[in-house]
Design a protein around this motif. Sequence first.
Motif, short mmCIF file in Angstrom:
data_model
loop_
_atom_site.label_atom_id
_atom_site.label_comp_id
_atom_site.label_asym_id
_atom_site.label_seq_id
_atom_site.Cartn_x
_atom_site.Cartn_y
_atom_site.Cartn_z
N ALA A 151 0.83 -1.38 -0.21
CA ALA A 151 0.15 0.01 0.02
C ALA A 151 0.81 1.14 0.02
O ALA A 151 0.53 2.28 -0.65
N GLN B 209 2.28 1.98 -3.55
CA GLN B 209 1.14 2.59 -4.40
C GLN B 209 1.06 3.99 -3.96
O GLN B 209 0.70 4.72 -4.82
N ARG C 24 -2.32 -2.83 -8.19
CA ARG C 24 -2.85 -3.80 -7.81
C ARG C 24 -3.01 -5.21 -8.35
O ARG C 24 -2.51 -6.26 -7.90
N TYR D 227 0.73 -6.37 -9.00
CA TYR D 227 1.14 -6.85 -7.65
C TYR D 227 0.57 -8.24 -7.39
O TYR D 227 1.29 -9.22 -6.96
#
Length: 468
Positions: A289, A292, A325, A328
Amino acid sequence: MSDAPVLGTRFADELPEMGVSWQAAEPPKPELLVLNEPLAVELGLDVEWLRSAAGIRFLAGVDVPDGAKPVAQAYAGHQFGGYSPRLGDGRALLLGEIGGRDLHLKGSGRTPFARGGDGLAAVGPMLREYVVSEAMHALGIPTTRSLAVIGTGKSILRENLAPGAVLVRVAASHLRVGSFQYARATGDADLLRRLADHAVDRHYPDVPPPGDGDRHLRFFEGVVERQADLIARWMLAGFVHGVMNTDNMTISGETIDYGPCAFMEAFDPATVFSSIDEGGRYAYGNQPAIAQWNLARLAEALLPLFDDDQERAIEKATTALGGFRGRYAAATVAGFRGKLGLIGTADDAAVTALVEDLLGLLRAEGSDFTSFFRTLSRGGADGAFADWAKRWRDLDPDTAAMDRVNPFYIPRNHLVEEALAAATEGDLAPLHALLDAIADPFTERPGLARFAEQAPPDFGTYRTFCGT
């Protein structure tokens, strides 16, 4: 300096606004503590010359080749979420480029970006970066490399009085998210574009040429993809970076700035090692997170290059960032397929469910994240893992393949501390023994059993320090 290598000056020439011409401080008594000979050969450097007095002075940045243009690089950054418009290399120096890569120093003295610091570094943190970055390289994780550590002959004050050192680092480049934040903050649109084009030319050869309207958006998408892949590899190795500020995220996709980093032993997403990360912002489980979030800051800096209309630029950036996302997740599933020997033997949904249940068990049992997979490949999962292991075996895993991707040796924290403490006292033997073990992490070798063992019970709660 006829034996000195030629250093390129591309960064200094193309982006003079992004740095300050500077010179390394001269150490009182420079001494070569450790030299990465394979890397030196890879760079085309003369190992024997590097070990000479002239070579050591070159590595310390004191005697640079004619034509070299050392610079302290400028960048901004979000540090623990707070924005600083002017950070930069406060104790570091880009000597130049060699073999298409940056040659860079840490601990080489104060620069105009020092912000009140002394610009120096202690031997312990510099050797930590050497050990951990070389371990990451051996594990196949993109990383900056350590070429050498030079003792300065000067003591510095940190937690205690410690011998000083300079790290000589090699990187694809030292361009960071913070570099683009700095360029954007200047308000100079031409500088931002030149910086982006410089990054594209160095790292993203498949991006469309100048004149293509999507050139810089494709560049951003490339950075997103590389960072998604990189963070997945960190997570699969149990690596905790510890200080994922935007000035510590590269544009190339390499791991950089090994400060309060460490490898997790007992699996726990809340694992934090950094002494200054009191809120757990950069805990192991938060790393995807945070990556990102950092990339969103890069997108903000690049917005003027995406589209002249800000709303359209934001829409394009949001769509590109949204790819993180999925990329990943795909990299994580692929990585766990390898770790569990399940390449091509089950669909993604089955593997994902198996992994989620496994991580829950590892956390509940406090199991060692690294050794579990080697034990599993040898049929050692029982007790609380018995039912899970049956489901895993039903998928027909390739246990031999598991040992090719699951390390036997990592730089375990108690061994790192043991090696650094000894080196601080002048004994480099434990350091070299550790480096030998982690250089070939996937092959179990006789006489190295202690390098695969968890920390003893009396090691206690582990805390690391960034060394500034």
